[in-house]
Design a protein around this motif. Sequence first.
Motif, PDB file in Angstrom:
ATOM      1  N   MET A  71      -7.017  -2.269  -9.853  1.00  0.00           N
ATOM      2  CA  MET A  71      -6.091  -3.380 -10.081  1.00  0.00           C
ATOM      3  C   MET A  71      -4.990  -3.397  -9.021  1.00  0.00           C
ATOM      4  O   MET A  71      -4.691  -4.447  -8.446  1.00  0.00           O
ATOM      5  CB  MET A  71      -5.509  -3.237 -11.492  1.00  0.00           C
ATOM      6  N   THR A  72      -4.412  -2.223  -8.716  1.00  0.00           N
ATOM      7  CA  THR A  72      -3.326  -2.191  -7.725  1.00  0.00           C
ATOM      8  C   THR A  72      -3.853  -2.493  -6.321  1.00  0.00           C
ATOM      9  O   THR A  72      -3.122  -3.049  -5.500  1.00  0.00           O
ATOM     10  CB  THR A  72      -2.593  -0.827  -7.739  1.00  0.00           C
ATOM     11  N   ALA A  73      -5.120  -2.139  -6.050  1.00  0.00           N
ATOM     12  CA  ALA A  73      -5.712  -2.451  -4.737  1.00  0.00           C
ATOM     13  C   ALA A  73      -5.802  -3.963  -4.559  1.00  0.00           C
ATOM     14  O   ALA A  73      -5.381  -4.508  -3.529  1.00  0.00           O
ATOM     15  CB  ALA A  73      -7.098  -1.818  -4.613  1.00  0.00           C
ATOM     16  N   VAL A  74      -6.332  -4.650  -5.582  1.00  0.00           N
ATOM     17  CA  VAL A  74      -6.452  -6.111  -5.522  1.00  0.00           C
ATOM     18  C   VAL A  74      -5.060  -6.736  -5.462  1.00  0.00           C
ATOM     19  O   VAL A  74      -4.820  -7.676  -4.683  1.00  0.00           O
ATOM     20  CB  VAL A  74      -7.243  -6.644  -6.744  1.00  0.00           C
ATOM     21  N   ALA A  75      -4.113  -6.179  -6.245  1.00  0.00           N
ATOM     22  CA  ALA A  75      -2.751  -6.721  -6.281  1.00  0.00           C
ATOM     23  C   ALA A  75      -2.091  -6.615  -4.903  1.00  0.00           C
ATOM     24  O   ALA A  75      -1.422  -7.549  -4.465  1.00  0.00           O
ATOM     25  CB  ALA A  75      -1.918  -5.981  -7.324  1.00  0.00           C
ATOM     26  N   ALA A  76      -2.297  -5.487  -4.216  1.00  0.00           N
ATOM     27  CA  ALA A  76      -1.703  -5.299  -2.885  1.00  0.00           C
ATOM     28  C   ALA A  76      -2.237  -6.346  -1.907  1.00  0.00           C
ATOM     29  O   ALA A  76      -1.480  -6.931  -1.130  1.00  0.00           O
ATOM     30  CB  ALA A  76      -1.990  -3.887  -2.364  1.00  0.00           C
ATOM     31  N   ALA A 105       0.835  -1.202   0.000  1.00  0.00           N
ATOM     32  CA  ALA A 105       0.000   0.000   0.000  1.00  0.00           C
ATOM     33  C   ALA A 105       0.869   1.251   0.000  1.00  0.00           C
ATOM     34  O   ALA A 105       0.545   2.246  -0.657  1.00  0.00           O
ATOM     35  CB  ALA A 105      -0.923  -0.008   1.212  1.00  0.00           C
ATOM     36  N   GLY A 106       2.003   1.180   0.713  1.00  0.00           N
ATOM     37  CA  GLY A 106       2.923   2.311   0.757  1.00  0.00           C
ATOM     38  C   GLY A 106       3.527   2.597  -0.611  1.00  0.00           C
ATOM     39  O   GLY A 106       3.628   3.751  -1.026  1.00  0.00           O
TER      40      GLY A 106
END
Lengths: 133, 139
Positions: B112-117, B92-93
């Motif tokens: 996409m980056t939320a799910v990836a994190a 997340a950082g």
Amino acid sequence: MTGNDFRTPLSRARGLGSAHHGVSGFLVERTTSIALVPLCLWAVYAAIKVAPLGYESAVLMLRQPVNAIMSLLLISVSFLHMREGLKVVIEDYIQTHAARILALLLNSTLCWGLWSVAAFSILRVAFVGGPVL
Amino acid sequence: MAEATSKGKTAAMRPIAPHLQVWRWHVTMAASILTRATGIALYGGAIIAAVWFTALMLGPDAFGLVMALLGTWAGKVVLFGLTVSVFYHLAAGLRHLVWDAGAGFQPGTANMTAVAAMAFALVASVVVWALALQTGAVR
């Protein structure tokens, strides 16, 4: 009042509104977060290495300069980051002025206090080893 | 935007800030809440780390007590939670640092980056614990 300044002279005299040092908090949070990327990956690695060790082996591991320095960096940067991070959470959720000031002071006290104790412990183990009377 | 009220005056339609009770659930919202939650969890983790270093300085008795507590089922659950928190907060950082650089704001990219994190946090934690169990670091 001139042009786009919506603040009254009284509010300005009382020092309300922006204190003009918000940027430093923002930057501390970002710079520490960059430093914490390698530091917390090392922390996970070191935790697995130290987990099965007994007392004496754990002391010997922390006495290695690389481990002592990394531990000191990890603790120091973490507490700086945590103090800034929780400060934002406190400012977001605690509305009462007195409670907010108290929570902010408690946050700083806890971070600086625990940092001092942890840093002292790391240095003592690194330089002196286990408990010495 | 302005709208006529019953009193005939105009009231500005002010934007409403996201809030748990009025905001529709969304993955980016969950990601944001998780960032804070894991940050607060890691505050607890740093306190545990400080206690661990202090116990190491105090001697074998204090050290043994801390290690015994961490070795219980409850201790292991806390440590696994902290592992997930470390990896999630890390991802997340990095997401926030990309945003600070002015990129990654498109809804598709942000989703996409939320799910990836979240996926990274779970997979990395399971891998680390599998390695720890396999090498005998955790029993």
